[in-house]
Design a protein around this motif. Structure first.
Motif, PDB file in Angstrom:
ATOM      1  N   ASP A   1      -5.000  -1.198   2.110  1.00 25.91           N
ATOM      2  CA  ASP A   1      -5.103  -0.467   3.475  1.00 25.91           C
ATOM      3  C   ASP A   1      -6.237  -1.204   4.230  1.00 25.91           C
ATOM      4  OD1 ASP A   1      -3.086   1.011   3.469  1.00 25.91           O
ATOM      5  OD2 ASP A   1      -4.131   2.892   2.563  1.00 25.91           O
TER       6      ASP A   1
ATOM      7  N   ALA B   1      -4.274   1.130  -3.404  1.00 26.46           N
ATOM      8  CA  ALA B   1      -3.709   1.353  -2.129  1.00 26.46           C
ATOM      9  C   ALA B   1      -4.827   1.531  -1.121  1.00 26.46           C
ATOM     10  CB  ALA B   1      -3.063   2.767  -2.405  1.00 26.46           C
TER      11      ALA B   1
ATOM     12  N   ALA C   1       0.888  -1.161  -0.094  1.00 23.20           N
ATOM     13  CA  ALA C   1      -0.062   0.080  -0.159  1.00 23.20           C
ATOM     14  C   ALA C   1       0.887   1.242  -0.057  1.00 23.20           C
ATOM     15  CB  ALA C   1      -0.863   0.168   1.338  1.00 23.20           C
TER      16      ALA C   1
END
Length: 445
Positions: free
Chosen positions: A190, A186, A115
């Motif tokens: 997360d 990303a 990420a």
């Protein structure tokens, strides 16, 4: 673990055909090969599994160089070494190749690093290549290398990652596959990392609340049994030579010692057999459902386990809702990730059929399952009515995370206090029995 296989054959046009595919084991590989052979009418000449080989290269005047290489055959490794200019070497197959499964911490670290690098605009292929190179766990390293290779070859991301669900876990593998076709990898990474982190925290709290105290109690019981069977009789029986009356506690403890010495095997069977039967029963699908249904009804800790499963369900649901493209698949995936077989079974056999066959609304079908709390149903109903079901799911997960974390910490302290009390009582009993022996005076001659 998924393994790679290669076959060579002759087509009906007398042309050489070669191909590779992945399979969970040799049996599945042979079944898949049979389908390919039947479909394309091939005459198979060779069928090989990609495996690891150990080699040692002998260089004149220098120390021998050892290494490990993955290949389909010994000849491939030998040819590669010859192309590098080596003539004297030794190659042998890896006989016992059992790669260990990476821990959840390793998987979480991979996801968080990915990420971070994705936010820095690095390509996912390069990320996989870098993290595979730095990965100490060989099984995880091989998985990352295969994923990078298959994605580069144009394979669909979700299909690729689901082949390695034994490495990542079912839900993380699903999410990582979903991320490869999302607009914001990303963000999805997360969210997946947050799920794994929370899952690890729940397991850690349950371990502190149940497993650690259980071992402390077992150790205390074992110490008491050892004292009663071995140490106590050696002292107490000295007084039996004088045919003198013993105090009640000493007498009863000595009787218990004699019984344990004679019938310890009865006690062992009475404890071990039920544990073994229950353990085997819990390993079956029906046993898991029976176990998890009753776990949530346990006093003190049951409601916390139940709310933790609801938290995970809505955390997963809120993470993938809208991104999966199929809300039924979202509900099913969240159910499989909630860590409760009873809840999963109710959602799959009640909620989903009611939505598909009877056209019932999501909240109404969830209510019929009888597994969600009133608070969760009221909040998700509000979200459905206002068009903010995603935010409602996230709020439910956040609320139950805060509640279960706080109450679990208090529960751990409460259980530790109870265990300390039991240990204190056991020590007091042993002290009183030992002191009572000291009060006995044998007759003087």
């Amino acid at each position: 673990m998924t393994k790679e296989y290669r076959f060579k054959g002759i087509s009906p046009e007398a042309k050489l055909v070669q191909g590779t595919f992945l399979a969970a084991n040799s049996k599945a590989a042979k079944q898949q090969l049979a389908k390919v052979e039947l479909r394309y009418k091939l005459k198979i000449q060779s069928f090989e599994q990609k495996r690891d080989w150990l080699y040692k290269v002998y260089i004149p005047g220098k120390k021998a160089v050892s290494g490990r290489q993955t290949a389909y055959s010994k000849e491939e490794v030998a040819n590669a070494l010859r192309r590098m200019g080596h003539e004297k070497f030794k190659i042998s197959p890896v006989l016992f190749d059992i790669p260990s499964k990476p821990s959840l911490a390793d998987v979480m670290m991979f996801i968080k690093l990915s990420a971070t690098m994705l936010r820095d605009k690095m390509s996912f292929g390069k990320i996989l290549e870098m993290l595979a190179e730095e990965q100490p766990n060989r099984g995880f390293k091989d998985a990352l290398q295969q994923i990078e290779s298959q994605l580069k070859a144009g394979a669909e991301g979700r299909e690729v990652f689901m082949r390695f669900e034994h490495i990542f876990g079912k839900f993380p593998a699903y999410m990582l596959g979903l991320a490869t076709r999302s607009g914001n990898m990303a963000e999805v990474f997360d969210a997946t990392g947050k799920f794994i982190e929370r899952d690890m925290e729940i397991k850690k709290n349950v371990k502190k609340a149940l497993i650690s105290p259980m071992f402390a109690l077992l150790a205390t019981i074992a110490a008491m049994i050892y004292y009663i069977v071995k140490i106590f009789p050696a002292t107490a029986q000295l007084f039996l030579k004088y045919d003198m009356p013993l105090p009640p506690l000493t007498k009863n403890t000595l009787l218990a010692s004699d019984w344990l010495s004679a019938y310890w095997w009865v006690l062992l069977i009475a404890v071990a057999v039920p544990i073994f039967v229950i353990w085997r029963w819990w390993a079956t699908p029906k046993g898991k459902i029976w176990r998890d249904k009753r776990l949530v009804k346990l006093p003190i800790i049951g409601h916390l386990l139940h709310k933790s499963s609801i938290e995970i369900y809505f955390r997963v649901f809120g993470t993938i809702y809208g991104g999966a493209g199929d809300n039924i698949e979202t509900i099913k995936t969240a159910a499989e990730a909630c860590r409760n077989a009873w809840m999963e079974e109710r959602i799959k056999t009640v909620t989903i059929p009611l939505m598909l066959k009877d056209g019932m609304g999501f909240v109404e079908a969830m209510t019929e399952a009888g597994i969600f709390t009133r608070t969760a149903l009221m909040r998700i109903r509000t979200g459905q009515e206002t068009g903010t079901i995603l935010q409602s799911a996230q709020q439910i997960a956040t609320f139950y995370e805060a509640e279960t974390t706080y109450k679990m910490n208090n529960l751990v302290e409460y259980i530790q206090t109870l265990v300390g009390l039991v240990v204190a009582i056991a020590i007091t009993f042993l002290t009183v029995v030992s002191a009572e022996i000291a009060t006995i005076s044998p007759p003087t001659m």
